[in-house]
Design a protein around this motif. Structure first.
Motif, short mmCIF file in Angstrom:
data_model
loop_
_atom_site.label_atom_id
_atom_site.label_comp_id
_atom_site.label_asym_id
_atom_site.label_seq_id
_atom_site.Cartn_x
_atom_site.Cartn_y
_atom_site.Cartn_z
N HIS A 65 1.00 -1.82 0.54
CA HIS A 65 -0.32 0.05 -0.21
C HIS A 65 1.07 1.51 0.19
N CYS A 98 -6.88 0.71 8.99
CA CYS A 98 -7.94 1.68 8.35
C CYS A 98 -8.60 2.18 8.05
N GLY A 143 -10.91 3.10 6.01
CA GLY A 143 -10.99 4.20 3.83
C GLY A 143 -11.11 3.08 3.47
N CYS A 144 -9.46 1.96 3.55
CA CYS A 144 -9.80 0.85 2.84
C CYS A 144 -9.47 -0.15 2.65
N THR A 172 -6.89 6.28 9.77
CA THR A 172 -6.13 6.62 8.68
C THR A 172 -5.31 5.58 8.17
N LYS A 232 -1.11 6.23 2.92
CA LYS A 232 -1.68 5.95 1.40
C LYS A 232 -3.47 6.17 1.19
N CYS A 233 -4.07 6.24 2.27
CA CYS A 233 -5.60 6.72 2.60
C CYS A 233 -5.57 8.89 2.52
N ARG A 234 -4.48 8.99 3.41
CA ARG A 234 -4.01 10.01 3.86
C ARG A 234 -3.31 11.23 2.97
N ALA A 282 -3.80 10.28 -0.59
CA ALA A 282 -5.10 10.37 -1.34
C ALA A 282 -5.32 11.52 -0.78
N THR A 283 -6.20 11.73 0.25
CA THR A 283 -7.00 12.65 0.52
C THR A 283 -5.87 13.59 0.67
#
Length: 184
Positions: free
Chosen positions: A15, A123, A125-126, A162, A165-167, A169-170
């Protein structure tokens, strides 16, 4: 605290964008399973192996019915109760963990010491779940539980949040939105 790296995603990359040998990851889980069964004398059934393979392949917590569906897509669909029994076996042998907050299961990615506390970083998010073992948290919890005369059965902590990777992307999405709003 020792951290198990974030597991691979569905396309064989971890990730953080680094390459990941997903086949070796799954094979490693199966090898640990076979060694543990040989050592304990536990029976290595086809269903137990298939359930473990699905957990190892996923890298995110799976519910029993998710596993039933996945197994059904690649062959005969087992009864849910049989999958629950296989999951109970895998958990009792230390080959999988139950993520209580998700009512789901995750393959165990490491050996744990008797005083370790297992910390799951989940996470929101994912769904990627990292497994962290902490001897320091285990020592502190052992002290606190002994002070109360309590004997813990399964020292596990689940932390929702989070992942990096999600942080990222945000943050990237937010950065793309700012110029559009400034143009108005």
């Amino acid at each position: 605290m020792s951290v198990l790296p974030l597991p691979a995603g569905p396309h064989g990359h971890d990730h953080h964008g680094h390459d990941h040998d997903h086949a070796a990851c799954v094979a490693g889980a199966i090898a640990r399973f076979e060694a543990r069964c040989a050592k304990s004398g536990a029976r290595l059934t086809s269903l137990r192996r298939r359930v473990l393979e699905e957990l190892a392949d996923s890298h995110t917590p799976l519910g029993a019915y998710d596993i039933v569906e996945r197994l059904g897509a690649s062959g005969e669909k087992p009864p849910p109760m049989s999958v629950y029994r296989a999951l109970d076996f895998l958990v009792s042998e230390g080959l999988a963990h139950r993520i209580e907050s998700r009512n789901a299961y995750l393959v165990c990615g490491r050996e744990h010491g008797p005083d370790d506390v297992i910390v799951f970083l989940i996470c929101e998010g994912c769904g990627v779940t990292a497994e962290v073992a902490s001897h320091a948290i285990g020592r502190d919890l052992a002290w606190a539980t002994r002070a109360e005369g309590f004997t813990p059965r399964t020292p596990v902590v689940e932390i929702a949040g989070t992942c990096a990777k999600c942080r990222a992307a945000t943050a990237q999405a937010d950065a793309a939105t700012v110029p559009a709003e400034a143009a108005r």
